[in-house]
Design an enzyme around this catalytic site. Sequence first.
Site, PDB file in Angstrom:
ATOM      1  N   ARG A  14      -6.250  13.696  -0.527  1.00  0.00           N
ATOM      2  CA  ARG A  14      -6.382  12.443  -1.019  1.00  0.00           C
ATOM      3  C   ARG A  14      -7.761  11.608  -0.388  1.00  0.00           C
ATOM      4  O   ARG A  14      -7.639  11.707   0.886  1.00  0.00           O
ATOM      5  CB  ARG A  14      -5.274  11.617  -0.898  1.00  0.00           C
ATOM      6  CG  ARG A  14      -5.273  10.139  -1.425  1.00  0.00           C
ATOM      7  CD  ARG A  14      -4.512   9.165  -1.133  1.00  0.00           C
ATOM      8  NE  ARG A  14      -4.525   7.880  -1.481  1.00  0.00           N
ATOM      9  CZ  ARG A  14      -4.370   6.767  -0.540  1.00  0.00           C
ATOM     10  NH1 ARG A  14      -3.719   7.089   0.440  1.00  0.00           N
ATOM     11  NH2 ARG A  14      -4.732   5.498  -0.737  1.00  0.00           N
ATOM     12  N   HIS A  16     -10.722   1.753  -1.785  1.00  0.00           N
ATOM     13  CA  HIS A  16      -9.923   1.716  -0.455  1.00  0.00           C
ATOM     14  C   HIS A  16     -10.631   0.690   0.220  1.00  0.00           C
ATOM     15  O   HIS A  16     -11.136   0.880   1.349  1.00  0.00           O
ATOM     16  CB  HIS A  16      -9.997   3.149   0.100  1.00  0.00           C
ATOM     17  CG  HIS A  16      -8.834   3.273   1.089  1.00  0.00           C
ATOM     18  ND1 HIS A  16      -8.001   4.094   1.348  1.00  0.00           N
ATOM     19  CD2 HIS A  16      -8.629   2.374   2.058  1.00  0.00           C
ATOM     20  CE1 HIS A  16      -7.116   3.938   1.987  1.00  0.00           C
ATOM     21  NE2 HIS A  16      -7.401   2.795   2.854  1.00  0.00           N
ATOM     22  N   GLU A  53      -3.346  -0.071  -1.579  1.00  0.00           N
ATOM     23  CA  GLU A  53      -2.883  -0.927  -0.965  1.00  0.00           C
ATOM     24  C   GLU A  53      -3.152  -2.247  -1.134  1.00  0.00           C
ATOM     25  O   GLU A  53      -3.508  -3.065  -0.325  1.00  0.00           O
ATOM     26  CB  GLU A  53      -2.667  -0.935   0.535  1.00  0.00           C
ATOM     27  CG  GLU A  53      -1.955   0.562   1.026  1.00  0.00           C
ATOM     28  CD  GLU A  53      -2.081   0.708   2.566  1.00  0.00           C
ATOM     29  OE1 GLU A  53      -2.434  -0.244   3.166  1.00  0.00           O
ATOM     30  OE2 GLU A  53      -1.250   1.478   2.917  1.00  0.00           O
ATOM     31  N   ASN A  55       2.841   4.241   0.501  1.00  0.00           N
ATOM     32  CA  ASN A  55       2.260   4.496   2.115  1.00  0.00           C
ATOM     33  C   ASN A  55       3.445   3.763   2.877  1.00  0.00           C
ATOM     34  O   ASN A  55       3.741   2.647   2.854  1.00  0.00           O
ATOM     35  CB  ASN A  55       0.984   3.722   2.208  1.00  0.00           C
ATOM     36  CG  ASN A  55      -0.225   4.159   1.387  1.00  0.00           C
ATOM     37  OD1 ASN A  55       0.254   5.349   0.853  1.00  0.00           O
ATOM     38  ND2 ASN A  55      -1.120   3.649   1.406  1.00  0.00           N
ATOM     39  N   TYR A  93       4.569   3.337   7.065  1.00  0.00           N
ATOM     40  CA  TYR A  93       4.484   3.166   8.511  1.00  0.00           C
ATOM     41  C   TYR A  93       5.440   2.852   9.468  1.00  0.00           C
ATOM     42  O   TYR A  93       5.971   3.323  10.349  1.00  0.00           O
ATOM     43  CB  TYR A  93       3.047   2.528   8.953  1.00  0.00           C
ATOM     44  CG  TYR A  93       2.004   3.243   8.421  1.00  0.00           C
ATOM     45  CD1 TYR A  93       1.437   2.915   6.995  1.00  0.00           C
ATOM     46  CD2 TYR A  93       1.427   4.165   9.161  1.00  0.00           C
ATOM     47  CE1 TYR A  93       0.312   3.616   6.601  1.00  0.00           C
ATOM     48  CE2 TYR A  93       0.297   5.271   8.781  1.00  0.00           C
ATOM     49  CZ  TYR A  93      -0.326   4.567   7.303  1.00  0.00           C
ATOM     50  OH  TYR A  93      -1.166   5.592   6.861  1.00  0.00           O
ATOM     51  N   GLU A  99       0.729   8.102   2.091  1.00  0.00           N
ATOM     52  CA  GLU A  99       0.123   7.976   3.639  1.00  0.00           C
ATOM     53  C   GLU A  99       1.265   7.679   4.405  1.00  0.00           C
ATOM     54  O   GLU A  99       2.447   6.906   4.144  1.00  0.00           O
ATOM     55  CB  GLU A  99      -0.627   6.604   3.641  1.00  0.00           C
ATOM     56  CG  GLU A  99      -1.938   6.798   3.270  1.00  0.00           C
ATOM     57  CD  GLU A  99      -2.654   5.519   3.555  1.00  0.00           C
ATOM     58  OE1 GLU A  99      -2.356   4.854   4.737  1.00  0.00           O
ATOM     59  OE2 GLU A  99      -3.563   5.006   2.632  1.00  0.00           O
TER      60      GLU A  99
HETATM   61  C1  GCO Z   1      -3.734   1.462   5.555  1.00  0.00           C
HETATM   62  C2  GCO Z   1      -4.743   2.043   5.042  1.00  0.00           C
HETATM   63  C3  GCO Z   1      -5.382   3.182   6.181  1.00  0.00           C
HETATM   64  C4  GCO Z   1      -4.929   2.899   7.404  1.00  0.00           C
HETATM   65  C5  GCO Z   1      -3.770   3.463   7.954  1.00  0.00           C
HETATM   66  C6  GCO Z   1      -3.663   3.395   9.445  1.00  0.00           C
HETATM   67  O1  GCO Z   1      -2.383   2.061   5.181  1.00  0.00           O
HETATM   68  O2  GCO Z   1      -3.549   0.493   6.250  1.00  0.00           O
HETATM   69  O3  GCO Z   1      -4.346   2.845   3.912  1.00  0.00           O
HETATM   70  O4  GCO Z   1      -6.447   2.881   5.895  1.00  0.00           O
HETATM   71  O5  GCO Z   1      -5.903   3.470   8.037  1.00  0.00           O
HETATM   72  O6  GCO Z   1      -2.774   3.229   7.226  1.00  0.00           O
HETATM   73  O7  GCO Z   1      -3.239   1.873   9.796  1.00  0.00           O
END
Ligand code: GCO
Length: 423
Positions: free
Chosen positions: A70, A114, A159, A280, A282, A340
Site C-alpha cells: 500500500r 494521504h 483517514e 487503520n 493503533y 494499517e
Molecule cells: C496515520 C497515518 C500514518 C501514520 C501512522 C503512525 O494513521 O496516522 O496513516 O501516516 O504515520 O499511523 O502514526
Amino acid sequence: MESLSFPPDFLWGVSTSAFQIEGANDADGRGTSIWDTFTSAQGKIVADDHYHRYSEDVALLADLGVGGYRMSFSWPRIQPNGVAAPNSRGLDFYDRLLDEVCAAGIAPVGTIYHWDTPQPLEDAGGWLVRDTAERFAEYAKILGEHFADRVKMWIPLNEPMVMSIYGYAIGEYAPGKTLLLDALPTAHFQHLAHGLAVQALRSAGAERIGTANHHSPIWPASPAEADRAAADWLDALLNRAYLEPVVLGSYPEEIVPYLPAGFEADLPDIAQPLDFYGINYYEPQGAAAPGEGNPLPFELRPIDGFPRTTNDSPVVPDAFRELLVDLHTRYELPPVYITENGCSYDGVHDPERIEFLSGHLAALRQAMDAGVDVRGYFVWSLLDNFEWSKGYGPRFGLVHVDYETQRRTRKDSFDWYRKLVSR
Ligand code: GCO
C-alpha cells in the site's frame, strides 16, 4: 508464532505514504503541498529519499515476500497546482515504481490522498469548500485512467478523520487550523470527494475500491452516565462520522448540526458501493465528561495501565479485537482489510515490535474466529519515515533508516514478518 494461522489467500502487506517517504519535494515539476508549507521552518523534508531509492525499497518488499504494497500518490506530483493536465514526470515516477512492484509479483494498493493537498487548493479553502471535492474527482480520474491496469485496489482517502480533527479542528497537522467542531464541514467534503472519486475510478475501469478509516474503541473514564455519554459523543465524532456516511449514507445525529447546508443532497454520491472496508488501528481512546468551561461535549483521557510505545501509544491488542467485533456487530461491512497497524520502537533489534505485531495478529485471529471477514493485514510501515508533527523521532518501520546516510537495515521484526507471511 505457530498459533498464528490465517487463510492461504490472506493478503499480507506493508503500508507507506508519499510525503512520509519520498523526499524530492521539488523534483520533476512537483508542486507545493500543505505539508511542505507546514514544515517549511524545518527545511525540505528529505524523508527516506524514496523518490530516488525506490528500486532498493521494492527489493526490500520482494525480500519481505509480501503479497501487497500500500503506497500513496502525491497529489502535487501529479497535478502541481491541484488542477489541470497531469505533470508527465510525476506520472512517470509512479509508472517506474508500479512497474517494479508488479514485476516483483506484488499487488499495489493505491491510496489516492494521504494528506498532501496542493497548496493552491488549500489557499482556495481546502476541505472546507465543495470545490476541492470536485478537483479531487478529476485527480482520481487521471490516476484511474493511467494506473488501473496495475493498481487493482484503490483507497481514495487515508483517514479523513485525522485530516479533519488534527488538520482543521486542533491544528496539530497541516493545514494547522483550530476550528474545533466548526471543522466538521471538512469531513463532509472529504466524504463527497470519496464518493465522486469512487465514481470516477469506476468509469476509468478500477476494479476494487475501499477505505482506510482510522478507528479506535472509545473507553469511558468510568461507568458514570456522564462519562458514558461523553464516550458516545466522541465515538460519533471519531468513528461513526467517517464510517456511516460512506457505508450507510447518513450521519450520526450528534454531527448533523455542524454540517454544511444541503449536505443531505450529497449523501447518494457519498454512499457508493464499496468492495472492501479498510481499517487503520493503533490504540483505544479514553473519554470523560467535560470539565467546567470546556466548549466540547467530552474531554480526552489517556489510557493508562498498559505498555507504551516510543510514540506514547498504549499497547492494547484486545481493543483491536473489541473494535473489529463491535463494528461487525453494528454494521453490514464489505470484506475488511487492516490497512494499517503498527508501532514505534527504536533500534534494529526490536522485540517490542515483534510482541506488538504478534499480539495484534492474535487479536485479529480471535476477531476472525468471531465472524469478522478480514481478508488482509498491512503493517505500518515498511520503512522508518517522517511521522508528521513528530518528525523523525518515532520509528514505525520494519526497516531501519539512517536519515544521515539513507542506509536501510532490516530489523529483527522484518525477518519475523517475512517468516510469517511466507508460511
Ligand atoms: C496515520 C497515518 C500514518 C501514520 C501512522 C503512525 O494513521 O496516522 O496513516 O501516516 O504515520 O499511523 O502514526
